[in-house]
Design an enzyme around this catalytic site. Structure first.
Site, PDB file in Angstrom:
ATOM      1  N   ASP A   1       4.237   1.529  -3.532  1.00 44.78           N
ATOM      2  CA  ASP A   1       2.873   1.806  -4.021  1.00 44.78           C
ATOM      3  C   ASP A   1       2.962   2.603  -5.315  1.00 44.78           C
ATOM      4  O   ASP A   1       3.977   3.239  -5.599  1.00 44.78           O
ATOM      5  CB  ASP A   1       2.061   2.586  -2.982  1.00 44.78           C
ATOM      6  CG  ASP A   1       0.637   2.835  -3.466  1.00 44.78           C
ATOM      7  OD1 ASP A   1      -0.072   1.855  -3.758  1.00 44.78           O
ATOM      8  OD2 ASP A   1       0.234   4.004  -3.610  1.00 44.78           O
ATOM      9  N   SER A   2       1.852   2.615  -6.058  1.00 45.73           N
ATOM     10  CA  SER A   2       1.797   3.384  -7.294  1.00 45.73           C
ATOM     11  C   SER A   2       1.922   4.880  -7.016  1.00 45.73           C
ATOM     12  O   SER A   2       2.169   5.656  -7.932  1.00 45.73           O
ATOM     13  CB  SER A   2       0.473   3.098  -8.005  1.00 45.73           C
ATOM     14  OG  SER A   2      -0.599   3.405  -7.138  1.00 45.73           O
TER      15      SER A   2
ATOM     16  N   TYR B   1      -2.373   3.289 -11.192  1.00 44.41           N
ATOM     17  CA  TYR B   1      -2.209   1.990 -11.843  1.00 44.41           C
ATOM     18  C   TYR B   1      -3.569   1.329 -12.110  1.00 44.41           C
ATOM     19  O   TYR B   1      -3.667   0.406 -12.905  1.00 44.41           O
ATOM     20  CB  TYR B   1      -1.417   1.037 -10.929  1.00 44.41           C
ATOM     21  CG  TYR B   1       0.084   1.241 -10.887  1.00 44.41           C
ATOM     22  CD1 TYR B   1       0.704   2.371 -11.412  1.00 44.41           C
ATOM     23  CD2 TYR B   1       0.887   0.252 -10.307  1.00 44.41           C
ATOM     24  CE1 TYR B   1       2.082   2.524 -11.345  1.00 44.41           C
ATOM     25  CE2 TYR B   1       2.276   0.403 -10.245  1.00 44.41           C
ATOM     26  CZ  TYR B   1       2.870   1.536 -10.758  1.00 44.41           C
ATOM     27  OH  TYR B   1       4.228   1.669 -10.692  1.00 44.41           O
ATOM     28  N   GLY B   2      -4.579   1.797 -11.382  1.00 40.29           N
ATOM     29  CA  GLY B   2      -5.882   1.111 -11.337  1.00 40.29           C
ATOM     30  C   GLY B   2      -6.554   0.806 -12.652  1.00 40.29           C
ATOM     31  O   GLY B   2      -7.301  -0.157 -12.744  1.00 40.29           O
TER      32      GLY B   2
ATOM     33  N   CYS C   1       0.325  -1.788  -2.780  1.00 39.95           N
ATOM     34  CA  CYS C   1      -0.687  -1.375  -3.749  1.00 39.95           C
ATOM     35  C   CYS C   1      -1.535  -2.608  -4.113  1.00 39.95           C
ATOM     36  O   CYS C   1      -0.984  -3.639  -4.526  1.00 39.95           O
ATOM     37  CB  CYS C   1       0.028  -0.841  -4.988  1.00 39.95           C
ATOM     38  SG  CYS C   1      -1.044  -0.461  -6.357  1.00 39.95           S
TER      39      CYS C   1
ATOM     40  N   THR D   1      -3.671  -2.997  -6.591  1.00 39.70           N
ATOM     41  CA  THR D   1      -3.670  -3.275  -8.025  1.00 39.70           C
ATOM     42  C   THR D   1      -2.398  -4.038  -8.400  1.00 39.70           C
ATOM     43  O   THR D   1      -2.447  -5.043  -9.128  1.00 39.70           O
ATOM     44  CB  THR D   1      -3.766  -1.959  -8.832  1.00 39.70           C
ATOM     45  OG1 THR D   1      -4.871  -1.199  -8.347  1.00 39.70           O
ATOM     46  CG2 THR D   1      -3.939  -2.218 -10.301  1.00 39.70           C
TER      47      THR D   1
ATOM     48  N   GLU E   1      -7.778  11.870  -3.979  1.00 37.44           N
ATOM     49  CA  GLU E   1      -6.535  12.622  -4.210  1.00 37.44           C
ATOM     50  C   GLU E   1      -6.804  14.116  -4.388  1.00 37.44           C
ATOM     51  O   GLU E   1      -5.928  14.930  -4.168  1.00 37.44           O
ATOM     52  CB  GLU E   1      -5.772  12.036  -5.402  1.00 37.44           C
ATOM     53  CG  GLU E   1      -5.310  10.621  -5.093  1.00 37.44           C
ATOM     54  CD  GLU E   1      -3.962  10.256  -5.663  1.00 37.44           C
ATOM     55  OE1 GLU E   1      -3.453  10.969  -6.522  1.00 37.44           O
ATOM     56  OE2 GLU E   1      -3.424   9.211  -5.232  1.00 37.44           O
TER      57      GLU E   1
ATOM     58  N   CYS F   1      -8.402  -1.416  -1.738  1.00 36.67           N
ATOM     59  CA  CYS F   1      -7.664  -0.326  -2.380  1.00 36.67           C
ATOM     60  C   CYS F   1      -7.072   0.546  -1.279  1.00 36.67           C
ATOM     61  O   CYS F   1      -7.734   0.814  -0.273  1.00 36.67           O
ATOM     62  CB  CYS F   1      -8.600   0.500  -3.267  1.00 36.67           C
ATOM     63  SG  CYS F   1      -7.787   1.971  -3.944  1.00 36.67           S
ATOM     64  N   THR F   2      -5.840   0.968  -1.491  1.00 42.14           N
ATOM     65  CA  THR F   2      -5.124   1.734  -0.464  1.00 42.14           C
ATOM     66  C   THR F   2      -5.815   3.036  -0.069  1.00 42.14           C
ATOM     67  O   THR F   2      -5.643   3.521   1.042  1.00 42.14           O
ATOM     68  CB  THR F   2      -3.738   2.111  -1.004  1.00 42.14           C
ATOM     69  OG1 THR F   2      -3.913   2.694  -2.312  1.00 42.14           O
ATOM     70  CG2 THR F   2      -2.829   0.929  -1.070  1.00 42.14           C
ATOM     71  N   HIS F   3      -6.591   3.620  -0.995  1.00 43.99           N
ATOM     72  CA  HIS F   3      -7.183   4.934  -0.728  1.00 43.99           C
ATOM     73  C   HIS F   3      -8.475   4.874   0.092  1.00 43.99           C
ATOM     74  O   HIS F   3      -8.834   5.835   0.747  1.00 43.99           O
ATOM     75  CB  HIS F   3      -7.507   5.642  -2.047  1.00 43.99           C
ATOM     76  CG  HIS F   3      -6.298   6.151  -2.771  1.00 43.99           C
ATOM     77  ND1 HIS F   3      -5.260   5.331  -3.147  1.00 43.99           N
ATOM     78  CD2 HIS F   3      -5.961   7.405  -3.168  1.00 43.99           C
ATOM     79  CE1 HIS F   3      -4.348   6.056  -3.784  1.00 43.99           C
ATOM     80  NE2 HIS F   3      -4.743   7.311  -3.800  1.00 43.99           N
TER      81      HIS F   3
HETATM   82  N1  DGL Z   1      -2.738   2.021  -4.925  1.00 40.69           N
HETATM   83  C1  DGL Z   1      -3.820   1.637  -5.792  1.00 40.69           C
HETATM   84  C2  DGL Z   1      -4.512   0.397  -5.221  1.00 40.69           C
HETATM   85  O1  DGL Z   1      -4.445   0.118  -4.033  1.00 40.69           O
HETATM   86  C3  DGL Z   1      -4.800   2.771  -5.982  1.00 40.69           C
HETATM   87  C4  DGL Z   1      -4.243   3.923  -6.808  1.00 40.69           C
HETATM   88  C5  DGL Z   1      -3.945   3.543  -8.243  1.00 40.69           C
HETATM   89  O2  DGL Z   1      -4.885   3.220  -9.003  1.00 40.69           O
HETATM   90  O3  DGL Z   1      -2.760   3.560  -8.590  1.00 40.69           O
HETATM   91  O4  DGL Z   1      -5.119  -0.331  -5.950  1.00 40.69           O
END
Ligand code: DGL
Length: 281
Positions: free
Chosen positions: A6-7, A38-39, A69, A71, A165, A197-199
Site C-alpha cells: 500500500d502507499s 498516492y491519491g 491500494c 489508487t 490519518e 479506498c483503503t481508509h
Molecule cells: N491507499 C490509498 C487508496 O486506497 C489511499 C491513500 C493514498 O492516497 O495514498 O486509494
C-alpha cells in the site's frame, strides 16, 4: 510468502481481514509512507512508485502480491501485470499480482437490484474510471438483458484520507464533509455503494448512517480476503508455493517506530520491534 503493498497505512485494513481469513501463510507488508499519499498523484508517478514496490516484494520472496491500494490498483496494476507476469524478459512470470478492484466489483454487480451503483475513492481512482470500466464489464458478463443499463455514480473524496490519518474522522467536521461528498450519490438513488479506498472503512458507520437503510455499503477488506481465499482454492499451483510458518514482516519507506505505533491505533495490529524495518526503494 504473500506480499501486501500500500502507499502507506491504508492497506493494513485489507491485511487485517486477510490475516483473519488466512492466518496460516507468511506475509510481507510494504507501506510507502515516505511518498504517501498516492491519491492525488499522476498515473506515471503512481506506476513508477508501485513498480519499485513490486520489485522489492518479489526480490524479498513474495510469490503473490496483493496491491492493497485502490489508487495503485486503478492506475498501475494492468501495466505491472504486463511487465512482470507476461513479458518474456521477466524472471517473475510464475508469480502473481492481484488488485483490489475486481473482488468488490463482482460483489457489487451481483448484489445491486436497482442497477445503480455508487463509487467513492481518491481523486486518482475516480478520474481513472477504473471502477466504472470494471463494473460495466462485469455487469455485461452477467448475461443480463441488453436493454438493462448499469448506472455508475462516482465521487472523489480527497479530504477523507488526511482527516482519517489525523484521527479527525470521528469529529463532527469530518461527518459534515462526508455528508457533502455523499449528497450527489444520495440524489441518484443508488442501492449499492463501493468504498473504493483503503481508509474509508474507518468511517463505515458514518457512510451507512448518511446513505440510509436502502443503500448497501460494501466494505472492501472482507471482500478482498474472501476473494483471495477462493483464488487460492482454485489455484493449487500457486497455493503450494506459499510458505506457511505464520511469519509476518513489515517494511516502511519511512520511520519504522512511527509505523509500529500507527499500525496499532489504525488497524489494531501489534508489530514486534524486530519485525518492522525501514527500506529504501
Ligand atoms: N491507499 C490509498 C487508496 O486506497 C489511499 C491513500 C493514498 O492516497 O495514498 O486509494
Amino acid at each position: 510468502m504473500i506480499g501486501v503493498f500500500d502507499s502507506g497505512y491504508g492497506g493494513l485494513t485489507v491485511l487485517k481481514e486477510i490475516l483473519k481469513a488466512l492466518p496460516q501463510y507468511d506475509y510481507l507488508y510494504l507501506g510507502d509512507n515516505a511518498r504517501t499519499p498516492y491519491g492525488n498523484r499522476s498515473k506515471e508517478t503512481v506506476t513508477r512508485f508501485t513498480d519499485e514496490a513490486v520489485r522489492f516484494l518479489f526480490e524479498n520472496g513474495a510469490r503473490l502480491i496483493i496491491i492493497a491500494c485502490y489508487t495503485a490498483s486503478a492506475l498501475a496494476l494492468r501495466e505491472l501485470q504486463e511487465k512482470y507476469l507476461r513479458s518474456p524478459k521477466s524472471k517473475y512470470r510464475d508469480r502473481k499480482i492481484l488488485g483490489v478492484i475486481r473482488p468488490i466489483v463482482e460483489t457489487a454487480v451481483t448484489e445491486t437490484k436497482s442497477n445503480r451503483i455508487g463509487v467513492v475513492g481518491t481523486r486518482g481512482t475516480i478520474t481513472s474510471k477504473a471502477f466504472e470500466v470494471e463494473l460495466k464489464n462485469q455487469f455485461a458478463a452477467l448475461e443480463r438483458s441488453l436493454d438493462i443499463k448499469l448506472t455508475v455514480v462516482s465521487q472523489a473524496c480527497p479530504l477523507l484520507v488526511p482527516l482519517i490519518e489525523e484521527h479527525w474522522h470521528t469529529k463532527p467536521e469530518a461527518r459534515m464533509i462526508l455528508r457533502k461528498y455523499l449528497r450527489p450519490l444520495k440524489s441518484h438513488n443508488i442501492d449499492t455503494l463501493i468504498l473504493g479506498c483503503t481508509h474509508y472503512p474507518l468511517m463505515l458507520r458514518d457512510f451507512k448512517r448518511i446513505m440510509g437503510k436502502r443503500t448497501r455499503v460494501l466494505d472492501s477488506g472482507k471482500t478482498v480476503a474472501e476473494s483471495l481465499k477462493n483464488y487460492l482454492a482454485w489455484h493449487p499451483e500457486i497455493e503450494c508455493q506459499l510458505t506457511k510458518e505464520g511469519k509476518r514482516a513489515f517494511y516502511t519507506t519511512d520511520d519504522p517506530e512511527r509505523f509500529r505505533e500507527f499500525t496499532k491505533t489504525f488497524a489494531g495490529i501489534t508489530i514486534p520491534t524486530q519485525s518492522c524495518r525501514a527500506v529504501c526503494l
